[in-house]
Scaffold this motif. Structure first.
Motif, short mmCIF file in Angstrom:
data_model
loop_
_atom_site.label_atom_id
_atom_site.label_comp_id
_atom_site.label_asym_id
_atom_site.label_seq_id
_atom_site.Cartn_x
_atom_site.Cartn_y
_atom_site.Cartn_z
N SER A 41 -2.98 18.30 -9.94
CA SER A 41 -2.99 17.05 -10.71
C SER A 41 -1.56 16.59 -10.95
N LEU A 42 -1.43 15.34 -11.42
CA LEU A 42 -0.10 14.82 -11.73
C LEU A 42 0.54 15.66 -12.82
N ARG A 43 -0.24 16.06 -13.81
CA ARG A 43 0.30 16.90 -14.89
C ARG A 43 0.82 18.22 -14.34
N GLU A 44 0.07 18.83 -13.43
CA GLU A 44 0.50 20.11 -12.86
C GLU A 44 1.80 19.95 -12.07
N LEU A 45 1.94 18.83 -11.36
CA LEU A 45 3.17 18.60 -10.61
C LEU A 45 4.36 18.39 -11.54
N VAL A 80 12.58 26.90 -9.58
CA VAL A 80 11.98 26.86 -8.26
C VAL A 80 10.93 27.96 -8.12
N GLU A 81 11.29 29.18 -8.54
CA GLU A 81 10.37 30.31 -8.40
C GLU A 81 9.11 30.10 -9.24
N ARG A 82 9.28 29.75 -10.51
CA ARG A 82 8.13 29.55 -11.39
C ARG A 82 7.31 28.35 -10.93
N GLY A 83 7.97 27.31 -10.46
CA GLY A 83 7.26 26.13 -9.99
C GLY A 83 6.34 26.45 -8.83
N TYR A 84 6.81 27.24 -7.89
CA TYR A 84 5.98 27.59 -6.76
C TYR A 84 4.91 28.61 -7.12
N ASP A 85 5.17 29.46 -8.10
CA ASP A 85 4.11 30.33 -8.60
C ASP A 85 2.95 29.49 -9.13
N LEU A 86 3.28 28.43 -9.87
CA LEU A 86 2.24 27.56 -10.43
C LEU A 86 1.51 26.77 -9.35
N LEU A 87 2.25 26.33 -8.34
CA LEU A 87 1.67 25.47 -7.31
C LEU A 87 0.90 26.26 -6.26
N PRO A 141 15.70 25.36 -16.54
CA PRO A 141 16.44 25.76 -15.35
C PRO A 141 16.39 24.68 -14.28
N PRO A 142 17.33 24.71 -13.32
CA PRO A 142 17.33 23.70 -12.26
C PRO A 142 16.19 23.92 -11.28
N PHE A 143 15.78 22.84 -10.65
CA PHE A 143 14.80 22.91 -9.56
C PHE A 143 15.49 22.32 -8.34
N VAL A 144 15.89 23.17 -7.43
CA VAL A 144 16.65 22.73 -6.27
C VAL A 144 15.69 22.31 -5.16
N MET A 145 15.66 21.04 -4.87
CA MET A 145 14.88 20.51 -3.76
C MET A 145 15.44 19.16 -3.40
N TYR A 146 16.20 19.11 -2.30
CA TYR A 146 16.83 17.87 -1.87
C TYR A 146 16.52 17.63 -0.39
N VAL A 202 4.69 19.68 -14.58
CA VAL A 202 5.02 21.01 -15.13
C VAL A 202 5.80 21.81 -14.09
N GLN A 203 5.38 21.73 -12.84
CA GLN A 203 6.09 22.44 -11.78
C GLN A 203 7.52 21.95 -11.67
N ALA A 204 7.70 20.61 -11.68
CA ALA A 204 9.03 20.03 -11.49
C ALA A 204 9.98 20.36 -12.63
N LEU A 205 9.43 20.67 -13.79
CA LEU A 205 10.26 21.01 -14.95
C LEU A 205 10.48 22.52 -15.08
N SER A 206 10.00 23.27 -14.10
CA SER A 206 10.18 24.72 -14.08
C SER A 206 11.31 25.08 -13.13
#
Length: 236
Positions: free
Chosen positions: A8-12, A20-27, A185-190, A14-18
């Motif tokens: 969902s948009l909400r899940e994305l 990188v590691e935690r974001g992908y764990d969630l996704l 923490p930063p989310f590195v994705m460029y 939350v991921q983007a505000l995590s």
């Protein structure tokens, strides 16, 4: 988002505000239903380009995610195939999808292998590394390969400045820069930090001999150049 099975948009958000590691764990549970998963067309084009160079012995998927790269490593490699990633969630999904492969949790900037593989591949991961981090990544892959081993990954040509995609990707990178400047923490994705000439220079500095082949099955740009090339970095 993307499909009924996707996040969902909400899940994305939350991921983007995590991190990188935690974001992908969630996704991870829904990653296969997002456009972030490497398309089969890219995997198939890569396999077609690598097949004449094989067969290979042992294979490694660097930043393996949920294991999409196993689609090509399995038929190309006669030995054990291994995936490495730092996300617990992504590796859990990969193990369920490919129980016969070996899975290793590690930071790929410090790969725990030495002279173990004949072929290494990576898909869609370079944007997660700042330019200053690429040398350690490439040096680790170099160490992980046997002499004459091959590191292969596709790299997409940048869209022309007149394309809407050019401005969309530039806007995304700018948003990420602002996000990382004000949020931890930063989310590195460029998308714009790994042009082919810079990647080639970093690979050469790590000791690789670098060539490229066009993945013509993925189409051409308006000027006739390929939309995507396969980078072939050989440990000589």
């Amino acid at each position: 988002m993307f499909s009924p099975q996707g996040p969902s948009l909400r899940e994305l958000v939350v991921q983007a505000l995590s991190s990188v590691e935690r974001g992908y764990d969630l996704l991870a549970p829904k990653f296969e239903h997002t456009p972030f998963r490497t398309p089969d067309s890219v995997l198939d084009a890569t396999a077609d380009a690598l097949r004449p160079l094989g067969p290979f012995g042992k294979g490694l998927d660097v930043c393996c995610g949920t294991g999409a790269g196993m689609r090509i490593l399995n038929p190309l490699c006669q030995g054990r195939i291994t995936g490495v990633d730092f996300s617990t969630g992504m590796l859990a999904q990969a193990r369920r999808a490919h129980p016969d492969a070996e899975w290793v949790q590690a930071d790929v900037r410090a790969l725990p292998f030495a002279g173990a593989f004949d072929l290494a591949v990576s898909f869609g991961a370079l944007g997660h590394f700042l330019p200053a981090e690429r040398p350690s990544l490439f040096a680790g892959v170099y160490r992980a390969l046997r002499p004459d081993g091959l590191f292969a990954f596709p790299i997409v040509a940048p869209p022309p400045i007149t394309s809407g995609w050019y401005w969309a990707l530039l806007g995304f990178d700018l948003v990420m820069q602002v996000r990382n400047a004000v949020w931890r923490p930063p989310f590195v994705m460029y998308y714009g930090t790994c042009p082919l000439h810079a990647v080639r220079n970093d690979l050469t500095a790590a000791g690789f001999t670098v060539t490229t082949v066009p993945l013509t099955a993925l189409g051409r740009r308006e000027d006739g150049s390929p939309r995507c090339r396969l980078v072939l970095a050989r440990r000589t």
